[in-house]
Design a protein around this motif. Sequence first.
Motif, short mmCIF file in Angstrom:
data_model
loop_
_atom_site.label_atom_id
_atom_site.label_comp_id
_atom_site.label_asym_id
_atom_site.label_seq_id
_atom_site.Cartn_x
_atom_site.Cartn_y
_atom_site.Cartn_z
N UNK A 121 0.83 -1.22 0.00
CA UNK A 121 0.00 0.00 0.00
C UNK A 121 0.86 1.27 0.00
N UNK A 122 0.32 2.30 -0.59
CA UNK A 122 0.98 3.60 -0.64
C UNK A 122 0.24 4.55 0.30
N UNK A 123 0.98 5.45 0.94
CA UNK A 123 0.40 6.42 1.86
C UNK A 123 0.79 7.82 1.43
N UNK A 124 -0.16 8.64 1.02
CA UNK A 124 0.18 10.03 0.66
C UNK A 124 0.76 10.77 1.86
N UNK A 125 1.72 11.63 1.61
CA UNK A 125 2.34 12.44 2.65
C UNK A 125 1.70 13.82 2.64
N UNK A 126 1.35 14.32 3.80
CA UNK A 126 0.79 15.67 3.87
C UNK A 126 1.89 16.69 3.65
N UNK A 127 1.55 17.75 2.96
CA UNK A 127 2.49 18.82 2.70
C UNK A 127 2.56 19.72 3.92
N UNK A 128 3.77 20.13 4.29
CA UNK A 128 3.94 21.01 5.44
C UNK A 128 3.89 22.48 5.07
N UNK A 129 3.92 22.77 3.78
CA UNK A 129 3.95 24.16 3.32
C UNK A 129 2.81 24.39 2.32
N UNK A 130 2.01 25.43 2.50
CA UNK A 130 0.87 25.66 1.59
C UNK A 130 1.21 26.43 0.32
N UNK A 136 -9.33 12.13 -0.19
CA UNK A 136 -8.97 12.52 1.17
C UNK A 136 -9.49 11.52 2.20
N UNK A 137 -10.29 10.57 1.76
CA UNK A 137 -10.80 9.54 2.66
C UNK A 137 -9.97 8.26 2.57
N UNK A 138 -8.72 8.41 2.19
CA UNK A 138 -7.77 7.30 2.15
C UNK A 138 -6.71 7.55 3.22
N UNK A 139 -6.13 6.49 3.76
CA UNK A 139 -5.12 6.63 4.80
C UNK A 139 -3.91 7.38 4.28
N UNK A 140 -3.42 8.32 5.09
CA UNK A 140 -2.24 9.11 4.73
C UNK A 140 -1.22 9.01 5.87
N UNK A 141 0.02 9.23 5.54
CA UNK A 141 1.10 9.22 6.52
C UNK A 141 1.20 10.61 7.13
N UNK A 142 0.67 10.76 8.32
CA UNK A 142 0.68 12.07 8.99
C UNK A 142 1.82 12.21 9.98
N UNK A 143 2.59 11.15 10.17
CA UNK A 143 3.60 11.16 11.21
C UNK A 143 4.79 12.06 10.89
N UNK A 144 5.06 12.30 9.62
CA UNK A 144 6.23 13.06 9.24
C UNK A 144 6.16 14.51 9.70
N UNK A 145 4.99 15.13 9.65
CA UNK A 145 4.88 16.54 9.98
C UNK A 145 4.19 16.78 11.32
N UNK A 146 3.97 15.76 12.07
CA UNK A 146 3.39 15.97 13.41
C UNK A 146 2.06 15.50 13.49
#
Length: 156
Positions: free
Chosen positions: A73-82, A146-156
């Motif tokens: 499985x792939x997990x999208x990473x949230x962007x820390x900068x808008x 946006x209703x798929x699991x994402x990797x939120x651990x990288x940015x807090x």
Amino acid sequence: MPRRRPRALRAERPASRVSGPTPPLRIHGLSDRASLAVHRVERLSESFYLHAGATDRALRRYREFLHPPGRRPLYPQESHCPCPGCSFDDVRHARDVLEEVLERLPERARAELGRLVKALDTVFLRRTLPDPFADRRQWRTEFWWYRRLADRSEWG
């Protein structure tokens, strides 16, 4: 009064009749006509995230995210900068840009780009996992990606 020579008249005319910047190269996977329609939408848009070349960049980012071979499985990473440049770190933002362009395109170009995006969406659905807590979150979005699991651990 002496007559003006045709060469002198041609020299006074502007060299190009096309207004605005020259269109970029063709977007990979789209025809020239569809690429030009996408370029026109990007140029005329007043959206902060929709600028010249944004659609090509979003397609490349979407393909790049889905590229790793295998069945994991792939997990999208949230962007820390808008900002418009860094926001493409999150593949879901790239999908947002593609959706916005699809809404604004004429019918033929929309169908052509829609076929590309639909094929990528199928792979995205297969390679990502559903978020079981999506309905309980404070924010809810109408977009399924946006209703798929994402990797939120990288940015807090």
